[in-house]
Each structure stands twice: as C-alpha cells, then as structure tokens.
Design a protein around this motif. Sequence first.
Motif, short mmCIF file in Angstrom:
data_model
loop_
_atom_site.label_atom_id
_atom_site.label_comp_id
_atom_site.label_asym_id
_atom_site.label_seq_id
_atom_site.Cartn_x
_atom_site.Cartn_y
_atom_site.Cartn_z
N LEU A 1 0.83 -1.21 0.00
CA LEU A 1 0.00 0.00 0.00
C LEU A 1 0.86 1.26 0.00
O LEU A 1 0.54 2.25 -0.67
CB LEU A 1 -0.93 -0.01 1.22
N ASN A 2 1.96 1.21 0.77
CA ASN A 2 2.83 2.39 0.80
C ASN A 2 3.58 2.60 -0.53
O ASN A 2 3.93 3.73 -0.90
CB ASN A 2 3.85 2.25 1.93
N ALA A 3 3.84 1.49 -1.25
CA ALA A 3 4.58 1.60 -2.51
C ALA A 3 3.68 1.97 -3.70
O ALA A 3 4.18 2.34 -4.77
CB ALA A 3 5.29 0.28 -2.81
N TYR A 4 2.39 1.89 -3.53
CA TYR A 4 1.48 2.18 -4.66
C TYR A 4 1.42 3.69 -4.91
O TYR A 4 1.22 4.48 -3.97
CB TYR A 4 0.10 1.62 -4.36
N ASP A 5 1.58 4.06 -6.16
CA ASP A 5 1.49 5.47 -6.59
C ASP A 5 0.18 5.64 -7.32
O ASP A 5 0.04 5.24 -8.49
CB ASP A 5 2.66 5.82 -7.49
N HIS B 1 0.26 7.57 -10.91
CA HIS B 1 0.74 6.87 -12.09
C HIS B 1 0.28 5.42 -12.13
O HIS B 1 0.62 4.69 -13.07
CB HIS B 1 2.27 6.92 -12.13
N ARG B 2 -0.44 5.01 -11.08
CA ARG B 2 -0.93 3.64 -10.98
C ARG B 2 0.21 2.64 -11.14
O ARG B 2 0.16 1.69 -11.91
CB ARG B 2 -2.03 3.36 -12.02
N THR B 3 1.26 2.87 -10.37
CA THR B 3 2.44 1.98 -10.38
C THR B 3 2.84 1.67 -8.95
O THR B 3 2.46 2.38 -8.01
CB THR B 3 3.62 2.63 -11.11
N LEU B 4 3.64 0.60 -8.82
CA LEU B 4 4.23 0.25 -7.54
C LEU B 4 5.69 0.68 -7.58
O LEU B 4 6.50 0.15 -8.33
CB LEU B 4 4.15 -1.25 -7.29
N ASP B 5 6.02 1.68 -6.80
CA ASP B 5 7.37 2.21 -6.76
C ASP B 5 8.16 1.48 -5.70
O ASP B 5 7.70 1.29 -4.58
CB ASP B 5 7.35 3.71 -6.46
N GLY B 6 9.38 1.10 -6.05
CA GLY B 6 10.21 0.42 -5.08
C GLY B 6 11.63 0.26 -5.60
O GLY B 6 11.93 0.57 -6.76
N ARG B 7 12.49 -0.16 -4.78
CA ARG B 7 13.88 -0.37 -5.11
C ARG B 7 14.25 -1.80 -4.68
O ARG B 7 14.09 -2.14 -3.52
CB ARG B 7 14.75 0.65 -4.40
#
Length: 385
Positions: free
Chosen positions: A298-302, A305-311
């Motif tokens: 949930l925290n990684a969802y943008d 842009h409807r994307t999952l941001d992460g590293r």
Amino acid sequence: MSRRRALTIVLALAVIAATVVGALRVLADSGGKRITAYFDHAVGIYPGSDLRILGVKVGEVDSVTPQGQHVKVVVTLDRGVRVPKDARAAVVSPSVVADRYVQLAPAYTGGPEIADRAELPASRNATPVEVDQLYASLTELSKSLGPGGVNATGALSGLLDTGAKNLGGNGAAIGDSIEQFGKAAKTLDGSSAHLFTTLSYLQTFTTLLKNKDGAVRDAQNKLADVTSFFADNKDNLAGALKELGTALGNVKTFIRDNRAGLKAEVDKLAPLTQILVNQRASLAEALDTAPLAAGNTLNAYDPAHRTLDGRANINEISMGGDIVTPLNPAVAGGAGLVPVPQARLRALPALPLPPVGTVYGTAADGAIDATGPSGDPAATNGGRG
C-alpha cells in the motif's frame, strides 16, 4: 490374788492381740491402693466381697455406702497389684444364687497405672440387670403387644399371619440367602483394607464438600437457575430440538444420496491437506509477514501513475547469484537470474498491474543468448520485476 492376776494377764493378752491385729491391718492397708467406685445400684455387694480382675481375686470391698441416686463402694487392692489408669468397675453376678463381686477391667498390660484413692464415676461402671427388672420388662412388652396394646385391632396377629404365609415354603431360599450373605461378609472381610481405604477417600471428599460449602451452595443455586431457565423455555427448546432433528434428517439424507461424490471430494482434499500440513511452517511464516507485506504494498502504490514504486536488489532475490546478460555470460551455469523470453512471459500468470522493465527468472539449463536462454522452457520460476 491369783484370780486377779490371771484376769490381768488375760486382759493384757487381749490388748496385745488387738494391737497386733490393728498393726497387721494397717500394714496390709499401707501396701495396696484404695479405689472408690460409684454404681447406680449395688445389690449383693457387702464389705468383704471379692474384688477381682479376670476372675482372680486381687482385693476386697471395704465399705458400701448409699449416696442419693448412687452407691459408693470403696475397694482395696492387694499389695503389688497393678491396674491401668483407664480401668472400669462392674458388679458381676456369676449365677442367680451365687455371691456377687466387683471386677476391674481391663487387665494391666503397660502404661500409666491408676492412682491411689482414685474415683470411678457411675457413667464408667456397670451393674447387672436384676431378675425383677427383667420380669418387669417382659411383662411390659407382653402388655404392649397384647390386646390392650398394638394388637387391639388384630394388627400384630395379621402381621404374624402374613409373615408365616410369606415364609412358608421358602426355607431353602432363606437358607441360601443367609449362606450368600455369609459369603459376601467373608468377601468384605478379605477386602477390608480396600473398603476402609475407600471410606477414607469418601471421608476426604465429604470433608472437602464441607469446607467448600459456600461454593457448593453457589453451584446448586446456579444449577437451579439453569434448570428454571430450561423449564421456562421448554417450548422453545422443544421446537429447537424438533428443528434440529429435521435438519439432522436432511443432512443424513444428503449424505446418503451424495456419498460417492462426497468421498471423491474428500479424496481430492487429502493431497491439499497433506501439502498444508507439510508446509505449515511456511504458512505460519507467511501469516506473520503478510500484514507487513500488505502495508509495504500500500505504501509503494502510486495512485497518480498507478504503479508500484520500489527499489529492489535482484542479486538478493537470486540468493547471491549474478544477473546473466550477453555481457556477463560467465555465470550461465550458476544460480543467477536470466531475462525471460516473450514466449515464456506470455505463459506466466497475469498480474493486476502491467510489468515495467525486463522480467527475470532462473535458468534451468544455462544456455542463454542476447535475448534470453536457448529454448522456450529455459526460464523457470519466472518472476516479474
């Protein structure tokens, strides 16, 4: 003169004899203990009567003195006779015409001795039943059972007649019952230790109930409340039980009609259940980490842009291996990650979100080229990054 002298000598001898007898009595008395016993009555007991223990004479009665409702009897023990401290006295009548005597019991076997001038109260002593008392008791019993008593209306006669009819012809059965009762008593005698142990445990249980009387009373009150509730709602309970019976009947019918199908479904569930049992540690770990993973997702969802941001560190995902590319073919035989070809990518399950970037997976045979491993099945355990 000679006559006076003779009389004087006789008187002197009489005085000397009396003195000697008195001295002997004093010496005899000083050697034995004196005991005072009280009886409800002491018929046939006189000064000089025997004092016995187990039928053996050990002294005599000194005096018998009536005192109100009791009779005081003083006895003297012979020198050296030992009597226990808790001794009791009884007037014994050997026969109807024989002289009676006082007997002390029990015999001395050890322990404290009775003290000199001890007193035995009437409550501890016993006297025989007199013949006139026995006759009076029999007379009173006969009158009570006679026409002027309980048999005034023939009740006793009827009872005796009924008893005679019931017992008539049952002598063998009564004898057998008595014999069986004797065997039962013998069995109980052989198991007396277990019986007394059981009684001891029962006494412990009853003592516990006594000590927990308040708790037991509360439990009884609560049980009474529950019983009262059931009584007040017996119609509803009856209806519920009736519906439950109907439901159980329907379930029974369903099971009977679908027995084969249910068996097949249960057989199919058996492997799945075995898998869950074998992977219970993994399931437990997944349940522990699932809330954290869901929160991170949930925290990684943008939403913009409807994307999952992460590293991500792909090397860590590959458990220490290297990413296999055309520029790094040296680890093709190792445990690294390889790009998944499009043919294999289309065969992977669809994800809710479209993949971004290159999709990597583990190599099965180590053969790779610029676009991915040789052969479509070369990539296994495909993952999307």
